[in-house]
Design a protein around this motif. Sequence first.
Motif, mmCIF file in Angstrom:
data_model
loop_
_atom_site.group_PDB
_atom_site.id
_atom_site.type_symbol
_atom_site.label_atom_id
_atom_site.label_comp_id
_atom_site.label_asym_id
_atom_site.label_seq_id
_atom_site.Cartn_x
_atom_site.Cartn_y
_atom_site.Cartn_z
ATOM 1 N N ILE A 1 0.826 -1.359 -0.416
ATOM 2 C CA ILE A 1 0.080 0.390 0.080
ATOM 3 C C ILE A 1 0.594 1.142 -0.090
ATOM 4 O O ILE A 1 0.502 2.448 -0.441
ATOM 5 N N PHE A 2 1.831 0.592 0.281
ATOM 6 C CA PHE A 2 2.897 2.238 0.256
ATOM 7 C C PHE A 2 4.879 1.406 -0.072
ATOM 8 O O PHE A 2 4.536 0.036 -0.035
ATOM 9 N N VAL A 3 4.910 2.621 -0.717
ATOM 10 C CA VAL A 3 6.673 1.850 -0.988
ATOM 11 C C VAL A 3 7.300 1.631 0.422
ATOM 12 O O VAL A 3 8.237 2.879 0.938
ATOM 13 N N GLU A 4 8.395 0.070 0.809
ATOM 14 C CA GLU A 4 9.395 0.135 1.924
ATOM 15 C C GLU A 4 10.521 0.523 1.191
ATOM 16 O O GLU A 4 11.119 -0.150 0.695
ATOM 17 N N ASP A 5 11.548 0.487 1.706
ATOM 18 C CA ASP A 5 12.828 0.915 1.703
ATOM 19 C C ASP A 5 13.951 -0.647 1.654
ATOM 20 O O ASP A 5 14.395 -1.131 0.573
ATOM 21 N N MET A 6 12.392 -1.715 2.577
ATOM 22 C CA MET A 6 12.829 -2.717 2.426
ATOM 23 C C MET A 6 12.930 -3.536 0.814
ATOM 24 O O MET A 6 13.150 -4.277 0.502
ATOM 25 N N THR A 7 11.988 -2.779 0.602
ATOM 26 C CA THR A 7 11.105 -3.600 -0.783
ATOM 27 C C THR A 7 12.381 -3.420 -2.297
ATOM 28 O O THR A 7 12.161 -3.830 -2.650
ATOM 29 N N ILE A 8 12.676 -1.855 -2.202
ATOM 30 C CA ILE A 8 13.372 -1.225 -2.976
ATOM 31 C C ILE A 8 14.652 -2.203 -2.869
ATOM 32 O O ILE A 8 15.621 -2.921 -3.494
ATOM 33 N N ARG A 9 14.897 -2.425 -1.873
ATOM 34 C CA ARG A 9 16.831 -3.259 -2.111
ATOM 35 C C ARG A 9 16.477 -4.660 -1.993
ATOM 36 O O ARG A 9 17.504 -5.923 -2.412
ATOM 37 N N SER A 10 15.191 -5.463 -1.819
ATOM 38 C CA SER A 10 15.045 -6.868 -2.604
ATOM 39 C C SER A 10 14.958 -6.698 -4.056
ATOM 40 O O SER A 10 15.219 -8.202 -4.676
ATOM 41 N N ILE A 11 14.134 -5.483 -4.771
ATOM 42 C CA ILE A 11 14.495 -5.546 -5.766
ATOM 43 C C ILE A 11 15.346 -5.673 -6.936
ATOM 44 O O ILE A 11 15.495 -6.118 -7.266
ATOM 45 N N VAL A 12 16.055 -4.441 -5.366
ATOM 46 C CA VAL A 12 17.900 -4.366 -6.739
ATOM 47 C C VAL A 12 17.886 -6.035 -6.058
ATOM 48 O O VAL A 12 19.114 -5.901 -7.695
ATOM 49 N N ILE A 13 18.269 -6.871 -5.235
ATOM 50 C CA ILE A 13 18.913 -7.743 -5.733
ATOM 51 C C ILE A 13 18.753 -9.204 -6.465
ATOM 52 O O ILE A 13 19.109 -9.433 -7.905
ATOM 53 N N ALA A 14 17.341 -8.935 -6.290
ATOM 54 C CA ALA A 14 16.646 -10.003 -7.367
ATOM 55 C C ALA A 14 16.556 -8.946 -9.507
ATOM 56 O O ALA A 14 17.094 -9.794 -9.962
ATOM 57 N N GLY B 1 7.830 -6.672 2.599
ATOM 58 C CA GLY B 1 7.294 -5.508 2.658
ATOM 59 C C GLY B 1 7.232 -6.470 4.713
ATOM 60 O O GLY B 1 7.585 -7.947 4.947
ATOM 61 N N THR B 2 6.514 -5.094 5.163
ATOM 62 C CA THR B 2 6.312 -5.318 6.822
ATOM 63 C C THR B 2 5.351 -5.887 7.010
ATOM 64 O O THR B 2 4.379 -4.918 6.373
#
Length: 271
Positions: free
Chosen positions: A141-154, A217-218
């Motif tokens: 429902i919003f963007v979290e820092d951990m989401t971006i980090r995981s997409i960079v890894i992907a 996500g959390t």
Amino acid sequence: MSGRSEFAAIVWQGRPVHVEYQWIAPERDTAPLVVFLHEGLGSVAMWRDFPQRLCDAGGLRGLVLSRPGYGRSTPRAPDETWGVDFMHRQAREVLPAFLDALDIEESPWLFGHSDGASIALLYASMFPHKVGGLVVLAPHIFVEDMTIRSIVIARDAYEHTDLRKKLSRYHDDPDSAFGGWSRIWLDPAFRTWSIEAELAHVRAPVLAVQGLDDEYGTLAQVHGIAAVVSGARVLQLPHCGHSPHRDCADVVIAQSVAFMHRHAHGGQSGR
């Protein structure tokens, strides 16, 4: 999914596209319909047997689709890029066009995972009287820092490992699927994306499911839904990552079927 794929013709991004889909138990023509909306790298095939298992457990009909750009649906055009509002457009344009193409007039349940969960919530906010209820797994429902980090890894794995080869089992054009998803999520403009305001318009019952070991996500995501959507229920799953339907399939099926039956609308017609 092991059934036979069919294709619906719609117009998207100003051009005709074909949307891959499969029916589950269409003979249950008086049973509630569940539409399955996949994640940012998903497709019909990537659900595997989960939709069939859920529908059999609940005596439901199912409809599983690959959004344009995914699975065996028409890939993205070479010059096609997705904007920050891409999930809003999927909910406002693609899903209604797809349901219209199949002459679906009833109000289905939406079962969404990740991006598909966000699209389900958006559809329910835009068309509150056209949805029977929602089950949303690992919603954003919003963007979290951990989401971006995981997409960079992907993204790094896609570029330097055999991830592209693995995704080719589920997508005719894996570059279409991966590029559309990763490019917009990693666009700096996307960091302010949020659907928190839209949640206030959701009227359908919502079961929001979150794995406690989700790398994308959390619990803030599902708690944010519960804080705004009246009567929303949160299901927290220990030892569960970003794909509760794979990591905790039996629990998700049991809890989802119980929730759907509890909130079932009477008199739903067949397709």
